[in-house]
Design a protein around this motif. Structure first.
Motif, short mmCIF file in Angstrom:
data_model
loop_
_atom_site.label_atom_id
_atom_site.label_comp_id
_atom_site.label_asym_id
_atom_site.label_seq_id
_atom_site.Cartn_x
_atom_site.Cartn_y
_atom_site.Cartn_z
N MET A 139 0.75 -0.69 0.14
CA MET A 139 -0.19 0.32 0.21
C MET A 139 0.71 1.33 -0.09
O MET A 139 0.62 2.42 -0.81
CB MET A 139 -0.92 0.30 1.47
N ASN A 140 2.52 1.38 0.76
CA ASN A 140 3.04 2.32 1.10
C ASN A 140 3.68 2.98 -0.64
O ASN A 140 3.27 3.71 -1.03
CB ASN A 140 3.58 2.41 2.15
N ASP A 141 3.71 1.61 -1.00
CA ASP A 141 4.38 2.14 -2.32
C ASP A 141 3.65 2.26 -3.48
O ASP A 141 3.77 3.20 -4.27
CB ASP A 141 5.50 0.05 -2.94
N TRP A 142 2.02 1.74 -3.62
CA TRP A 142 1.23 2.35 -4.29
C TRP A 142 1.39 4.11 -4.17
O TRP A 142 0.83 4.20 -4.85
CB TRP A 142 -0.02 1.78 -4.17
N LEU A 143 0.99 3.89 -2.60
CA LEU A 143 0.75 5.14 -2.53
C LEU A 143 2.16 7.15 -2.55
O LEU A 143 1.56 7.55 -3.61
CB LEU A 143 1.04 6.07 -1.01
N GLN A 144 3.44 6.07 -2.22
CA GLN A 144 4.86 6.52 -3.21
C GLN A 144 4.81 6.61 -4.90
O GLN A 144 5.15 7.86 -5.03
CB GLN A 144 5.78 5.46 -2.61
N ASP A 145 4.14 5.30 -5.62
CA ASP A 145 4.16 6.06 -6.79
C ASP A 145 3.27 6.72 -7.28
O ASP A 145 3.53 7.33 -8.25
CB ASP A 145 4.23 4.30 -7.31
N TYR A 146 2.25 6.99 -6.37
CA TYR A 146 0.47 8.22 -7.43
C TYR A 146 1.31 9.76 -6.69
O TYR A 146 1.60 10.22 -7.36
CB TYR A 146 -0.36 7.98 -6.25
N ALA A 147 2.16 9.62 -5.24
CA ALA A 147 2.04 10.72 -5.55
C ALA A 147 3.20 11.43 -5.84
O ALA A 147 3.63 11.96 -6.38
CB ALA A 147 3.11 10.70 -3.84
N LEU A 148 4.40 10.58 -6.92
CA LEU A 148 5.63 10.27 -7.88
C LEU A 148 4.78 10.91 -8.83
O LEU A 148 5.09 12.04 -9.65
CB LEU A 148 7.05 9.01 -7.94
N PHE A 149 4.05 10.20 -9.27
CA PHE A 149 2.99 10.77 -10.27
C PHE A 149 2.60 11.86 -9.99
O PHE A 149 2.77 12.79 -11.85
CB PHE A 149 2.28 9.55 -11.04
N PHE A 150 1.88 11.86 -9.45
CA PHE A 150 1.07 13.46 -9.14
C PHE A 150 2.31 14.72 -9.89
O PHE A 150 1.95 15.72 -10.03
CB PHE A 150 0.32 13.76 -7.94
N ALA A 151 3.32 14.17 -8.84
CA ALA A 151 4.15 15.75 -8.71
C ALA A 151 4.74 16.27 -10.09
O ALA A 151 4.66 16.77 -10.25
CB ALA A 151 5.27 15.19 -8.04
N GLN A 152 4.90 14.53 -11.11
CA GLN A 152 5.34 15.29 -12.16
C GLN A 152 4.36 15.54 -13.17
O GLN A 152 4.59 16.44 -13.65
CB GLN A 152 6.10 13.38 -12.77
N ALA A 153 3.31 15.07 -12.95
CA ALA A 153 1.75 15.78 -13.77
C ALA A 153 2.24 17.62 -13.82
O ALA A 153 1.98 18.33 -14.38
CB ALA A 153 0.85 15.37 -13.38
N LEU A 154 2.08 17.67 -11.81
CA LEU A 154 2.11 19.06 -11.93
C LEU A 154 3.55 20.29 -12.43
O LEU A 154 3.18 20.54 -13.12
CB LEU A 154 1.98 18.76 -10.20
N THR A 155 4.29 19.64 -12.35
CA THR A 155 5.61 19.75 -12.46
C THR A 155 5.47 20.34 -14.58
O THR A 155 5.63 21.16 -14.93
CB THR A 155 6.76 19.47 -12.50
N LEU A 156 4.81 19.29 -15.32
CA LEU A 156 4.72 19.54 -16.91
C LEU A 156 3.43 20.73 -17.35
O LEU A 156 3.75 21.56 -17.66
CB LEU A 156 3.94 18.02 -16.55
N LEU A 157 2.50 20.65 -15.67
CA LEU A 157 1.44 21.40 -16.05
C LEU A 157 2.14 22.73 -16.05
O LEU A 157 1.32 23.89 -16.59
CB LEU A 157 0.29 20.87 -15.79
N ALA A 158 2.40 23.26 -15.28
CA ALA A 158 3.09 24.31 -14.50
C ALA A 158 4.45 24.87 -15.63
O ALA A 158 4.62 26.46 -15.99
CB ALA A 158 4.38 24.20 -13.46
N MET A 159 5.15 23.63 -16.96
CA MET A 159 6.16 23.65 -17.13
C MET A 159 4.72 24.45 -18.25
O MET A 159 5.47 25.67 -19.48
CB MET A 159 6.90 22.94 -18.16
N LEU A 160 3.78 24.05 -19.22
CA LEU A 160 3.28 24.13 -20.11
C LEU A 160 2.62 25.49 -19.71
O LEU A 160 2.60 26.48 -20.53
CB LEU A 160 2.01 23.09 -20.44
N ALA A 161 1.82 26.20 -18.61
CA ALA A 161 1.37 26.30 -18.22
C ALA A 161 2.44 28.09 -17.94
O ALA A 161 2.65 29.22 -19.16
CB ALA A 161 0.98 27.13 -16.90
#
Length: 344
Positions: free
Chosen positions: A1-23
């Motif tokens: 479960m913890n591994d899943w949360l870590q993977d999800y948090a990493l994916f979310f952070a990458q998505a936010l970074t990409l959106l910030a760059m596009l903005a």
């Protein structure tokens, strides 16, 4: 479960970074689109100085290594004489050099207008403005405006010379005849004093497929020929009459600026090469722009003037796709129109 949360948090952070760059990119693009022409800078280069530097390098390269020290002293002595000559030349006036590379829409007209406005504020008695012109013509109203900008120099009493090294045809010649003196290279193309219009019509194709097109107008001649609707003989006659009227205005424009030229005899849409053009009165002498400017460097300061605008961010990033397509189509049309003389 913890591994899943870590993977999800990493994916979310990458998505936010990409959106910030596009903005951030979109903000920069919008900022670039909003910036005006106040970023334009006037570039001035003294062609005499550039020529002296090149000659100096060539002389040093052609000198034996053991003789270069003596040659350098001679060149420095020559620099002192050149500075004195430059001071004398300044008192005899300056030669201001402009460039105009024409396309179908005479897109460089606004830049030319600003350059001329700047020069009119500083040109003095004895100065000369030289325009290196290259254009195969284009839209009537666009080149009419470009020619009107050159007329400003003539009306202000500024001596104006236009140099044509390759082509000044149709609208290009409309500009060229505004000069006090018009010189051409031996095989430069001049003339094409005529008006042409092409209107494709697909009415029969649409009719064959049971497609009706209604063209509604207010005003008898609001539309003469159309692309989609059915054209009439009355519309064709009016369209041809408009072309003839435009041609008459073109001929009048030339006759007023080159009264010694037999405009009626030469306004047939034909083109002539440099020497032929001089013989027929379309130009005044055969000489390249380089040869003329080199000769003027001997007795005057020759200054190249150009207004340069920094490209906007969308252009630098290659995002201006529509303008790129438009430029491609325009160049294709220009090539087709010029194909009758751009051959060996």
């Amino acid at each position: 479960m913890n591994d899943w949360l870590q993977d999800y948090a990493l994916f979310f952070a990458q998505a936010l970074t990409l959106l910030a760059m596009l903005a951030a990119i979109m903000v920069l693009i919008n900022k670039g689109r909003g910036e005006g022409d106040d970023r334009a800078q006037l570039r001035i280069e003294e062609l005499n100085l550039r020529q002296r530097k090149r000659v100096r390098r060539l002389k040093m390269a052609a000198t034996e290594p053991q003789e270069r020290k003596r040659q350098l002293k001679m060149l420095r002595r020559g620099d002192k004489q050149a500075r004195k000559k430059k001071s004398d030349a300044s008192s005899r006036g300056n030669v201001w050099v402009l460039d105009f590379q024409g396309d179908l829409k005479a897109s460089g007209t606004s830049r030319l207008a600003e350059e001329i406005s700047a020069l009119l504020a500083v040109v003095a008695e004895g100065d000369e403005v030289v325009l290196r012109l290259e254009s195969a013509g284009g839209l009537v109203h666009a080149y009419g405006l470009a020619a009107a900008q050159l007329d400003r120099l003539r009306e202000a009493g500024v001596t104006t010379r236009i140099c044509v090294d390759k082509v000044a045809a149709s609208g290009g010649y409309m500009m060229a005849c505004c000069a006090d003196r018009l010189q051409v290279a031996p095989f430069a193309v001049l003339g094409s004093i005529g008006v042409v219009a092409q209107v494709p019509n697909v009415h029969r194709l649409l009719k064959r497929h049971d497609v009706d097109v209604e063209v509604l107008t207010a005003g008898r001649y609001k539309r003469t020929l159309t692309v989609l609707g059915e054209n009439t003989e009355e519309g064709r006659d009016k369209f041809l009459a408009d072309l003839e009227h435009t041609h008459e205005l073109f001929k009048r424009h030339i006759a007023e600026r080159r009264p010694s030229m037999d405009t009626e005899h030469l306004a047939t849409g034909e083109i002539w090469y440099g020497r032929e053009a001089v013989e027929k009165g379309l130009a005044d002498e055969v000489m390249t722009s380089d040869a003329y400017l080199f000769s003027r460097m001997q007795d005057a300061r020759v200054l190249s003037v150009r207004l340069e605008t920094q490209k906007r961010l969308p252009e630098r990033l290659g995002l201006s796709l529509s303008s790129g397509v438009e430029r491609g189509v325009t160049r294709l049309l220009e090539a087709v129109d010029a194909s009758r003389w751009l051959k060996r």
